[in-house]
Design an enzyme around this catalytic site. Structure first.
Site, PDB file in Angstrom:
ATOM      1  N   HIS A  69       5.919 -16.367  -0.957  1.00 40.37           N
ATOM      2  CA  HIS A  69       4.976 -15.834  -1.787  1.00 40.37           C
ATOM      3  C   HIS A  69       5.190 -16.034  -3.567  1.00 40.37           C
ATOM      4  O   HIS A  69       5.611 -17.877  -3.487  1.00 40.37           O
ATOM      5  CB  HIS A  69       6.384 -14.756  -1.995  1.00 40.37           C
ATOM      6  CG  HIS A  69       5.701 -13.677  -0.380  1.00 40.37           C
ATOM      7  ND1 HIS A  69       5.374 -12.550  -0.629  1.00 40.37           N
ATOM      8  CD2 HIS A  69       5.535 -13.910   0.787  1.00 40.37           C
ATOM      9  CE1 HIS A  69       5.443 -12.401   0.650  1.00 40.37           C
ATOM     10  NE2 HIS A  69       5.336 -12.965   1.484  1.00 40.37           N
ATOM     11  N   GLY A  70       4.706 -16.104  -4.336  1.00 43.32           N
ATOM     12  CA  GLY A  70       4.283 -16.032  -5.313  1.00 43.32           C
ATOM     13  C   GLY A  70       4.097 -17.048  -5.782  1.00 43.32           C
ATOM     14  O   GLY A  70       4.350 -18.147  -6.213  1.00 43.32           O
ATOM     15  N   ASP A  85       1.839  -6.258   2.277  1.00 44.73           N
ATOM     16  CA  ASP A  85       2.401  -7.167   1.639  1.00 44.73           C
ATOM     17  C   ASP A  85       3.636  -6.151   1.030  1.00 44.73           C
ATOM     18  O   ASP A  85       3.633  -5.076   0.460  1.00 44.73           O
ATOM     19  CB  ASP A  85       1.578  -7.428   0.281  1.00 44.73           C
ATOM     20  CG  ASP A  85       2.826  -8.882  -0.554  1.00 44.73           C
ATOM     21  OD1 ASP A  85       3.324  -9.938   0.081  1.00 44.73           O
ATOM     22  OD2 ASP A  85       1.961  -8.702  -1.485  1.00 44.73           O
ATOM     23  N   HIS A  86       5.164  -6.910   1.018  1.00 45.38           N
ATOM     24  CA  HIS A  86       6.315  -5.997   0.816  1.00 45.38           C
ATOM     25  C   HIS A  86       6.662  -5.016   0.703  1.00 45.38           C
ATOM     26  O   HIS A  86       6.723  -4.370   0.633  1.00 45.38           O
ATOM     27  CB  HIS A  86       6.401  -6.867  -1.268  1.00 45.38           C
ATOM     28  CG  HIS A  86       6.145  -7.581  -1.550  1.00 45.38           C
ATOM     29  ND1 HIS A  86       8.039  -8.436  -0.679  1.00 45.38           N
ATOM     30  CD2 HIS A  86       5.967  -9.042  -1.143  1.00 45.38           C
ATOM     31  CE1 HIS A  86       7.404 -10.078  -1.877  1.00 45.38           C
ATOM     32  NE2 HIS A  86       6.540  -9.903  -1.662  1.00 45.38           N
ATOM     33  N   ASP A 125      10.107  -6.278   4.319  1.00 47.97           N
ATOM     34  CA  ASP A 125      10.887  -7.594   3.041  1.00 47.97           C
ATOM     35  C   ASP A 125      12.251  -6.448   3.047  1.00 47.97           C
ATOM     36  O   ASP A 125      12.744  -5.629   2.246  1.00 47.97           O
ATOM     37  CB  ASP A 125      10.557  -7.322   1.917  1.00 47.97           C
ATOM     38  CG  ASP A 125      10.821  -8.200   0.943  1.00 47.97           C
ATOM     39  OD1 ASP A 125      11.594  -8.837   1.473  1.00 47.97           O
ATOM     40  OD2 ASP A 125      10.811  -8.063  -0.231  1.00 47.97           O
ATOM     41  N   SER A 170      -0.057  -4.552  -1.618  1.00 44.93           N
ATOM     42  CA  SER A 170       1.036  -4.025  -1.726  1.00 44.93           C
ATOM     43  C   SER A 170       1.021  -2.097  -1.485  1.00 44.93           C
ATOM     44  O   SER A 170       0.008  -1.491  -1.428  1.00 44.93           O
ATOM     45  CB  SER A 170       1.176  -4.609  -2.890  1.00 44.93           C
ATOM     46  OG  SER A 170       0.354  -3.855  -4.112  1.00 44.93           O
ATOM     47  N   ASN A 212       0.428 -16.865  -1.046  1.00 44.33           N
ATOM     48  CA  ASN A 212      -0.178 -15.703  -1.092  1.00 44.33           C
ATOM     49  C   ASN A 212      -0.468 -15.988  -2.372  1.00 44.33           C
ATOM     50  O   ASN A 212       0.023 -16.892  -3.666  1.00 44.33           O
ATOM     51  CB  ASN A 212       1.173 -14.698  -1.293  1.00 44.33           C
ATOM     52  CG  ASN A 212       1.700 -14.494  -0.201  1.00 44.33           C
ATOM     53  OD1 ASN A 212       1.186 -14.063   0.715  1.00 44.33           O
ATOM     54  ND2 ASN A 212       1.965 -13.156  -0.179  1.00 44.33           N
ATOM     55  N   ILE A 213      -1.620 -15.198  -3.048  1.00 41.27           N
ATOM     56  CA  ILE A 213      -2.415 -15.459  -4.363  1.00 41.27           C
ATOM     57  C   ILE A 213      -2.935 -14.045  -5.180  1.00 41.27           C
ATOM     58  O   ILE A 213      -3.593 -13.364  -4.270  1.00 41.27           O
ATOM     59  CB  ILE A 213      -3.239 -16.076  -4.253  1.00 41.27           C
ATOM     60  CG1 ILE A 213      -2.949 -17.667  -4.106  1.00 41.27           C
ATOM     61  CG2 ILE A 213      -3.902 -16.461  -5.725  1.00 41.27           C
ATOM     62  CD1 ILE A 213      -4.161 -18.606  -3.349  1.00 41.27           C
ATOM     63  N   ASP A 214      -2.173 -13.810  -5.632  1.00 40.95           N
ATOM     64  CA  ASP A 214      -1.640 -12.340  -6.954  1.00 40.95           C
ATOM     65  C   ASP A 214      -2.234 -12.587  -7.883  1.00 40.95           C
ATOM     66  O   ASP A 214      -3.310 -12.431  -8.799  1.00 40.95           O
ATOM     67  CB  ASP A 214      -1.083 -11.141  -6.052  1.00 40.95           C
ATOM     68  CG  ASP A 214      -1.489 -10.210  -7.037  1.00 40.95           C
ATOM     69  OD1 ASP A 214      -2.335  -9.885  -7.268  1.00 40.95           O
ATOM     70  OD2 ASP A 214      -0.695  -8.582  -6.732  1.00 40.95           O
TER      71      ASP A 214
END
Length: 311
Positions: free
Chosen positions: A213-214, A82-83, A104, A50, A256-258
């Site tokens: 995402h999320g 990412d983003h 994004d 990110s 996506n995994i954060d």
């Protein structure tokens, strides 16, 4: 093996009915835990950074850590922004060696979203880099991404063909009920992904890779452990893993995994320091943190994504 783009990964994932894990990275231990799990399970990987992680760890340090992971594992690894919130940020990452970027502009009107995405696509494709875009907006907070529930919106399937055709993006993140961050849905509610939207999007974009995402599940055992050892996290639940697996069998090629990684690592470190209050060497508590990341990623690769032994 050099860093790769996600293009071939997504083709195989779409045909095989599985998804590639896109795991956010911030430091050496997180990268090691993710890539060690993937190596053990022979899984392709997307490591994503990110804007906040890039500020925290420095672009050069992250690049060298990811390059080391490629050398150590021999896996096909894609390095993804990412983003990305601007053409300038995407360009900087492309020029700096990333093989994939996300622009994004989902908060903007569709025409502006298309125009910004197209600008990034043209530059990226000239440099052999692929582009992810987003249509629809997810609620939640993660680094610099902040969207209230009131401002979130599901992706409109009737818009996807025009968006992809005019922007030229290589994959599309859609909003079907996931949300950013660990503070997701209220206890007592049962999140339900909008598979009807996903089905209609995939009908309109046959063979085109879709992104979620999320998609962290927010395991309650980690929330409880963090609170047990001094934390104060409110109760929350994430996306049920069986729903994510169903999405991976459909058109979703990247998940996506954060937040789950952060929860696993933080819970492990808090537990270690509570049990060993005399420890002051970072290696003593970062080692179990790294192992917690590795165990979490191994679970996701096998039980959620289904991409083990697909490298």
């Amino acid at each position: 093996m050099p860093l790769v783009t996600s293009k071939e990964m997504f083709r195989k994932a779409y045909e095989g009915g599985y998804a590639i894990g896109a795991f956010n990275v911030n430091n050496m231990e997180i990268i090691q835990g993710i890539t060690e799990a993937a190596k053990d399970l022979s899984a392709p990987l997307i490591l994503q950074v990110s804007a906040g992680a890039r500020k925290y760890a420095n672009h050069t340090y992250l690049m060298k850590l990811v390059e080391a992971a490629v050398i150590e594992t021999g896996l096909p690894i894609c390095l993804h922004l990412d983003h990305g919130d601007s053409f300038e940020l995407c360009k900087s990452c492309i020029d700096g060696g990333f093989t994939s970027v996300m622009i994004d502009a989902s908060s903007k009107p569709m025409a502006e979203n298309i125009a910004v995405t197209k600008q990034v696509v043209e530059y990226a494709h000239d440099h052999g880099v692929v582009v992810e875009a987003e249509l629809g907006t997810l609620a939640g907070i993660e680094d610099d991404v902040k969207v209230s529930a009131e401002d979130s919106s599901y992706t409109r399937p009737e818009e996807v063909e025009e968006f992809v055709t005019k922007s030229g993006c290589d994959s599309l993140a859609i909003a079907i009920g996931t949300s950013h961050g660990a503070y997701k849905f209220k206890p007592g509610t049962k999140p339900q992904l909008r598979f009807d939207i996903l089905e209609e999007v995939s009908r309109r974009l046959p063979g085109f890779p879709i992104v979620l995402h999320g998609a962290s599940s927010v395991p309650q055992e980690f929330v409880a452990k963090i609170n047990q050892f001094g934390g104060n996290m409110p109760g929350a639940i994430g996306v049920p893993e069986d729903q994510l697996r169903q999405a991976a069998r459909m058109a979703v090629c990247k998940i996506n995994i954060d937040s789950d990684l952060r929860l696993a690592m933080t819970a492990s470190i808090r537990e270690h320091l509570a049990e060993h209050p005399d420890h002051f060497d970072p290696r003593q508590y970062l080692k179990p943190g790294r192992e917690a990341i590795k165990a979490m990623v191994a679970h996701k690769l096998v039980d959620v994504l289904g991409c083990d032994h697909k490298a």
